[in-house]
Scaffold this active site. Structure first.
Site, PDB file in Angstrom:
ATOM      1  N   GLY A  93      35.081  39.659  51.102  1.00 16.10           N
ATOM      2  CA  GLY A  93      36.229  40.420  50.837  1.00 16.10           C
ATOM      3  C   GLY A  93      35.816  42.073  51.172  1.00 16.10           C
TER       4      GLY A  93
ATOM      5  N   ASN B 224      35.909  31.605  48.759  1.00 16.39           N
ATOM      6  CA  ASN B 224      36.708  30.763  49.460  1.00 16.39           C
ATOM      7  C   ASN B 224      37.675  31.019  50.525  1.00 16.39           C
ATOM      8  OD1 ASN B 224      38.603  32.350  47.910  1.00 16.39           O
ATOM      9  ND2 ASN B 224      39.432  30.718  46.906  1.00 16.39           N
TER      10      ASN B 224
ATOM     11  N   TYR C   9      47.025  39.216  36.850  1.00 14.02           N
ATOM     12  CA  TYR C   9      45.656  39.752  37.267  1.00 14.02           C
ATOM     13  C   TYR C   9      45.324  40.671  36.016  1.00 14.02           C
ATOM     14  CZ  TYR C   9      43.023  43.153  39.865  1.00 14.02           C
ATOM     15  OH  TYR C   9      41.847  43.819  40.392  1.00 14.02           O
TER      16      TYR C   9
ATOM     17  N   TYR D 251      30.045  35.667  25.539  1.00  8.49           N
ATOM     18  CA  TYR D 251      28.857  35.015  25.937  1.00  8.49           C
ATOM     19  C   TYR D 251      27.886  36.189  25.831  1.00  8.49           C
ATOM     20  CZ  TYR D 251      30.542  31.142  28.602  1.00  8.49           C
ATOM     21  OH  TYR D 251      31.024  29.770  29.044  1.00  8.49           O
TER      22      TYR D 251
ATOM     23  N   ARG E  28      47.931  46.921  50.051  1.00 13.73           N
ATOM     24  CA  ARG E  28      47.629  47.956  49.334  1.00 13.73           C
ATOM     25  C   ARG E  28      47.917  49.304  50.091  1.00 13.73           C
ATOM     26  NH1 ARG E  28      42.008  46.117  46.709  1.00 13.73           N
ATOM     27  NH2 ARG E  28      41.735  44.702  48.391  1.00 13.73           N
TER      28      ARG E  28
HETATM   29  P1  NAD Z   1      39.660  41.350  48.143  1.00  9.75           P
HETATM   30  O1  NAD Z   1      40.671  40.643  48.086  1.00  9.75           O
HETATM   31  O2  NAD Z   1      39.177  42.035  49.485  1.00  9.75           O
HETATM   32  O3  NAD Z   1      38.345  40.558  47.935  1.00  9.75           O
HETATM   33  C1  NAD Z   1      38.109  39.388  46.944  1.00  9.75           C
HETATM   34  C2  NAD Z   1      37.400  38.141  47.388  1.00  9.75           C
HETATM   35  O4  NAD Z   1      37.376  37.201  46.488  1.00  9.75           O
HETATM   36  C3  NAD Z   1      38.102  37.605  48.779  1.00  9.75           C
HETATM   37  O5  NAD Z   1      36.974  37.471  49.731  1.00  9.75           O
HETATM   38  C4  NAD Z   1      38.504  36.385  48.388  1.00  9.75           C
HETATM   39  O6  NAD Z   1      38.643  35.349  49.523  1.00  9.75           O
HETATM   40  C5  NAD Z   1      37.675  35.781  47.355  1.00  9.75           C
HETATM   41  N1  NAD Z   1      38.213  34.935  46.138  1.00  9.75           N
HETATM   42  C6  NAD Z   1      39.295  35.088  45.636  1.00  9.75           C
HETATM   43  N2  NAD Z   1      39.658  34.122  44.752  1.00  9.75           N
HETATM   44  C7  NAD Z   1      38.313  33.273  44.828  1.00  9.75           C
HETATM   45  C8  NAD Z   1      37.788  32.021  44.208  1.00  9.75           C
HETATM   46  N3  NAD Z   1      38.781  31.394  43.252  1.00  9.75           N
HETATM   47  N4  NAD Z   1      36.822  31.657  44.520  1.00  9.75           N
HETATM   48  C9  NAD Z   1      35.988  32.032  45.544  1.00  9.75           C
HETATM   49  N5  NAD Z   1      36.479  33.365  46.111  1.00  9.75           N
HETATM   50  C10 NAD Z   1      37.399  33.899  45.706  1.00  9.75           C
HETATM   51  O7  NAD Z   1      39.553  42.341  47.159  1.00  9.75           O
HETATM   52  P2  NAD Z   1      38.686  43.928  46.963  1.00  9.75           P
HETATM   53  O8  NAD Z   1      39.394  44.879  46.851  1.00  9.75           O
HETATM   54  O9  NAD Z   1      37.249  43.679  47.491  1.00  9.75           O
HETATM   55  O10 NAD Z   1      38.129  43.324  45.255  1.00  9.75           O
HETATM   56  C11 NAD Z   1      36.811  42.990  44.814  1.00  9.75           C
HETATM   57  C12 NAD Z   1      36.957  42.687  43.429  1.00  9.75           C
HETATM   58  O11 NAD Z   1      37.152  44.053  42.847  1.00  9.75           O
HETATM   59  C13 NAD Z   1      38.060  42.001  42.633  1.00  9.75           C
HETATM   60  O12 NAD Z   1      37.331  41.156  41.722  1.00  9.75           O
HETATM   61  C14 NAD Z   1      39.194  43.138  42.400  1.00  9.75           C
HETATM   62  O13 NAD Z   1      39.798  42.592  41.003  1.00  9.75           O
HETATM   63  C15 NAD Z   1      38.165  44.317  41.766  1.00  9.75           C
HETATM   64  N6  NAD Z   1      38.759  45.533  41.992  1.00  9.75           N
HETATM   65  C16 NAD Z   1      39.099  46.024  43.274  1.00  9.75           C
HETATM   66  C17 NAD Z   1      39.678  47.077  43.234  1.00  9.75           C
HETATM   67  C18 NAD Z   1      40.219  47.777  44.573  1.00  9.75           C
HETATM   68  O14 NAD Z   1      40.645  48.797  44.470  1.00  9.75           O
HETATM   69  N7  NAD Z   1      39.662  47.612  45.772  1.00  9.75           N
HETATM   70  C19 NAD Z   1      40.297  47.915  41.994  1.00  9.75           C
HETATM   71  C20 NAD Z   1      40.138  47.446  40.910  1.00  9.75           C
HETATM   72  C21 NAD Z   1      39.334  45.974  40.835  1.00  9.75           C
HETATM   73  N1  UDP Z   2      52.533  51.778  47.099  1.00  8.68           N
HETATM   74  C1  UDP Z   2      53.510  52.257  47.971  1.00  8.68           C
HETATM   75  N2  UDP Z   2      53.788  51.760  49.253  1.00  8.68           N
HETATM   76  C2  UDP Z   2      52.897  50.632  49.566  1.00  8.68           C
HETATM   77  C3  UDP Z   2      52.067  50.158  48.833  1.00  8.68           C
HETATM   78  C4  UDP Z   2      52.022  50.594  47.540  1.00  8.68           C
HETATM   79  O1  UDP Z   2      54.234  53.121  47.785  1.00  8.68           O
HETATM   80  O2  UDP Z   2      53.378  50.275  51.063  1.00  8.68           O
HETATM   81  C5  UDP Z   2      52.432  52.304  45.988  1.00  8.68           C
HETATM   82  C6  UDP Z   2      52.563  51.066  44.675  1.00  8.68           C
HETATM   83  O3  UDP Z   2      53.804  51.090  44.240  1.00  8.68           O
HETATM   84  C7  UDP Z   2      51.749  51.849  43.613  1.00  8.68           C
HETATM   85  C8  UDP Z   2      50.556  52.639  44.558  1.00  8.68           C
HETATM   86  O4  UDP Z   2      50.895  52.840  45.967  1.00  8.68           O
HETATM   87  O5  UDP Z   2      52.152  52.792  42.848  1.00  8.68           O
HETATM   88  C9  UDP Z   2      49.313  51.886  44.521  1.00  8.68           C
HETATM   89  O6  UDP Z   2      49.403  50.597  44.977  1.00  8.68           O
HETATM   90  P1  UDP Z   2      48.254  49.698  45.351  1.00  8.68           P
HETATM   91  O7  UDP Z   2      49.014  48.232  45.558  1.00  8.68           O
HETATM   92  O8  UDP Z   2      47.408  49.980  46.478  1.00  8.68           O
HETATM   93  O9  UDP Z   2      47.591  49.510  44.013  1.00  8.68           O
HETATM   94  P2  UDP Z   2      47.627  49.453  42.504  1.00  8.68           P
HETATM   95  O10 UDP Z   2      49.299  49.439  42.075  1.00  8.68           O
HETATM   96  O11 UDP Z   2      47.274  48.161  42.112  1.00  8.68           O
HETATM   97  O12 UDP Z   2      47.027  50.535  41.881  1.00  8.68           O
END
Ligand code: NAD
Ligand code: UDP
Length: 312
Positions: free
Chosen positions: A12, A34, A145, A159, A186
């Protein structure tokens, strides 16, 4: 010291940067994914590395591996993707987390959970501190989520208390950068893709809601510092950039940086969308000696150039 490290969700956005950095530091990395929202293209540059291995696997099913550390990132992170199959999302956070904690317990590995600022819900405390318990709707469209991640934190601490598993819990705030999926929904990726294509920029609501955006390299440094922190520090610890702004200001900045002719349009605000979000990172500064270094404009320039190459 060279460690054998499992990164779930490693194909990801954040996971792919983390795998690359851990390899650069001389570790062996097993990337497990996955491909629900991840992408082979994110890790194709790592496949030739002898210290890198990829396993296609879903963490809701158990797996046995010999590892020293586990970064549990597997979970869709964008509202569009985690709401696509909400039951699967919560299974990933609950059953998947139980499987990873079970593995950590069996092989005595240290395990880090990628939790989220969403555990604070629509926060009444601003900026958010780790001691705040949050304001979360348990039955709304974001709950699969938010509550899934809250339950994964509970599992981590149970744990730890019951089985002495060495845990690290990180609450990640909005992170952006190269390798985000262009259709991931996003805000940063949406606005950049719309601006580069000359399409309208879709601001939800009035755009007065705020977020604080952290560049992915800073986030990866924070995750690694947390994994390697000592003195039994478990967290939860906030990681993010406290530089808060409104969504409409972000849209204006991206239009400026891409030199785009796109116009801002206002669309319906999704339900339960948090109004404000900013991490208090005092604890990360104190315990990890970590703070983000990348300025927003700098990080956005790199992200824009990534999407420009990808799209054209
Ligand atoms: P992403 O969607 O790019 O990455 C998530 C990865 O997990 C993907 O590659 C997806 O294929 C894999 N995945 C999902 N379900 C799975 C499963 N059941 N088994 C195996 N693989 C699985 O998102 P990201 O932004 O890289 O986020 C990574 C982690 O960080 C996530 O847990 C997310 O909740 C957390 N997080 C990210 C942000 C952000 O702003 N990017 C913010 C808060 C938390
Ligand atoms: N948002 C927006 N336009 C878009 C996508 C998101 O205005 O095309 C807004 C959304 O409503 C939220 C903020 O941007 O208030 C951040 O959204 P995102 O989905 O990136 O992350 P999260 O809400 O989980 O922080």
């Amino acid at each position: 010291m060279k460690n054998r490290i499992l990164v779930t969700g490693g194909a990801g956005f954040i996971g792919s940067h983390l795998c690359e950095k851990l390899l650069d530091l001389g570790n062996e990395v097993i990337c497990l994914d996955n491909f629900f929202t991840g992408n082979k293209a994110n890790i194709v540059n790592l496949l030739d590395n002898k210290s890198f291995e990829f396993i296609r696997h879903d963490i809701i099913n158990p797996i046995m591996l010999e590892v020293d550390q586990i970064y549990n990132l597997a979970c869709p992170a964008s509202p569009v993707h985690y709401q696509y199959n909400p039951i699967k999302t919560i299974k990933t956070s609950v059953m998947g987390t139980i499987n990873m904690l079970g593995l950590a317990k069996r092989v005595d590995a240290k395990i880090l959970q990628a939790s989220t600022s969403e555990v604070y819900g629509d926060p009444e405390i601003h900026p958010q501190v780790e001691s705040y318990w949050g304001n979360v709707n348990p039955i709304g469209i974001r709950s699969c989520y938010d509550e899934g991640k809250r339950c994964s934190e509970t599992l981590f601490f149970d744990y730890h208390r019951q089985n002495q598993v060495n845990i690290k819990v990180v609450r990640i705030f909005n992170t952006y950068g190269p390798n985000m999926h262009p259709d991931d929904g996003r805000v940063v990726s949406n606005f950049i893709v719309q601006a580069l294509k000359g399409k309208n920029i879709s601001v939800y609501g009035k755009g007065e809601q705020t977020r604080s955006f952290c560049y992915v390299d800073d986030m990866v440094d924070g995750l690694i510092k947390m994994m390697n922190s000592e003195n039994g520090f478990t967290g939860p610890v906030n990681l993010g950039n406290p530089n808060e702004m409104t969504i409409v200001n972000l849209a204006e900045l991206i239009i400026k940086l891409t030199n785009s002719k796109s116009k801002i349009i206002f669309e319906q605000l999704p339900k339960d969308d948090p109004q404000q979000r900013q991490p208090d990172i005092s604890l990360a500064k104190k315990e990890l000696n970590w703070q983000p270094e990348t300025k927003l404009e700098q990080g956005l320039e790199k992200t824009i150039s990534y999407f420009r190459n990808l799209l054209f």
